[in-house]
Design an enzyme around this catalytic site. Structure first.
Site, mmCIF file in Angstrom:
data_model
loop_
_atom_site.group_PDB
_atom_site.id
_atom_site.type_symbol
_atom_site.label_atom_id
_atom_site.label_comp_id
_atom_site.label_asym_id
_atom_site.label_seq_id
_atom_site.Cartn_x
_atom_site.Cartn_y
_atom_site.Cartn_z
ATOM 1 N N HIS A 191 -5.732 1.813 -4.476
ATOM 2 C CA HIS A 191 -4.760 1.321 -3.315
ATOM 3 C C HIS A 191 -4.491 -0.215 -3.900
ATOM 4 O O HIS A 191 -4.886 -0.974 -4.552
ATOM 5 C CB HIS A 191 -5.587 1.384 -1.948
ATOM 6 C CG HIS A 191 -6.726 0.411 -2.014
ATOM 7 N ND1 HIS A 191 -7.000 -0.306 -0.647
ATOM 8 C CD2 HIS A 191 -7.635 0.221 -2.981
ATOM 9 C CE1 HIS A 191 -8.425 -0.978 -1.316
ATOM 10 N NE2 HIS A 191 -8.754 -0.502 -2.502
ATOM 11 N N CYS A 198 0.788 -1.279 -0.005
ATOM 12 C CA CYS A 198 -0.125 -0.099 0.208
ATOM 13 C C CYS A 198 0.799 1.135 0.225
ATOM 14 O O CYS A 198 0.636 2.289 -0.948
ATOM 15 C CB CYS A 198 -1.048 0.046 1.017
ATOM 16 S SG CYS A 198 -0.321 0.105 2.744
ATOM 17 N N HIS A 251 -3.146 1.093 6.565
ATOM 18 C CA HIS A 251 -3.286 1.039 5.360
ATOM 19 C C HIS A 251 -3.609 2.333 4.621
ATOM 20 O O HIS A 251 -4.065 3.402 5.260
ATOM 21 C CB HIS A 251 -4.735 -0.017 5.072
ATOM 22 C CG HIS A 251 -4.673 -0.275 3.584
ATOM 23 N ND1 HIS A 251 -3.922 -0.759 2.705
ATOM 24 C CD2 HIS A 251 -5.890 0.443 2.488
ATOM 25 C CE1 HIS A 251 -4.487 -0.726 1.376
ATOM 26 N NE2 HIS A 251 -5.568 -0.093 1.525
#
Length: 211
Positions: free
Chosen positions: A187, A127, A175
């Site tokens: 993402h 990420c 994240h």
């Protein structure tokens, strides 16, 4: 013949003065002042009329500078500044907007790429590897981990998100993704999901930052 020409000249002067009044000089001419040239466009006819420049409201008559050329140098400074400064303000805002969109465009080219723990591209990403890589494409260096990115950027409210902002999710900002506009984020989620674009509601929102 000489008398006839003088009569024509007087008639012309009166016609020109009447034309100037019809354009908006409806008030009485102010006290004696320096004469200004009044021109009838397209005719080559002109006459000097004393004090016409001081007529109240004359500057507001559309196209009056074509009739009284000397008024063209008397434009209101405030109005002129507004015309000149407005594009400059827009030009100053443009780089930030275009940079954010360039970050989104870079990230979008990698949609479908595989997730890889610790990977920073260009073929696989985790990420924060994706966010770091996308920012590097526009010459920006940002922290490597999701927590560091969420902590070091300038905080942005959910309602103020702009394309290119970094959005953090889950407790502890574990994240991150790149806000792509219209309520979506690009993402790299996990090993079972290739790099993709989802709604912000797909995951619990934590915070957002801008670099």
């Amino acid at each position: 013949m000489g008398k006839h020409r003088r009569n024509n000249s007087n008639a012309t002067r009166k016609a020109v003065a009447a034309s100037a009044v019809a354009l908006g000089a409806t008030a009485a001419i102010a006290s004696p002042a320096q004469a200004a040239e009044v021109v009838v466009p397209g005719t080559g006819i002109s006459v000097d009329i004393a004090g016409i420049e001081t007529t109240p409201g004359l500057n507001n008559v559309p196209g009056i500078d074509q009739w009284i050329p000397s008024l063209s140098s008397q434009a209101a400074p405030t109005a002129y500044a507004a015309v000149i400064d407005a594009p400059a303000a827009e030009a100053q805002a443009a780089p930030a907007a275009s940079t954010g969109q360039a970050i989104v465009d870079a990230a979008r080219t990698k949609i479908g790429s595989p997730y890889g723990w610790g990977a920073t591209g260009p073929n696989a990403f985790d990420c924060s590897g994706l966010t770091s890589w996308a920012y590097s494409q526009v010459g920006k260096s940002i922290p490597r981990t999701s927590q560091a990115q969420a902590a070091q950027g300038t905080p942005v409210a959910y309602s103020d998100l702009q394309a290119g902002d970094i959005v953090a999710f889950y407790s502890g900002a574990t994240h991150v993704g790149i806000y792509s506009g219209h309520g979506t984020v690009i993402h790299a989620l996990n090993s079972s999901t290739p790099l993709s674009e989802h709604s912000l509601d797909y995951m619990p929102f934590h915070s957002a930052v801008r670099f």
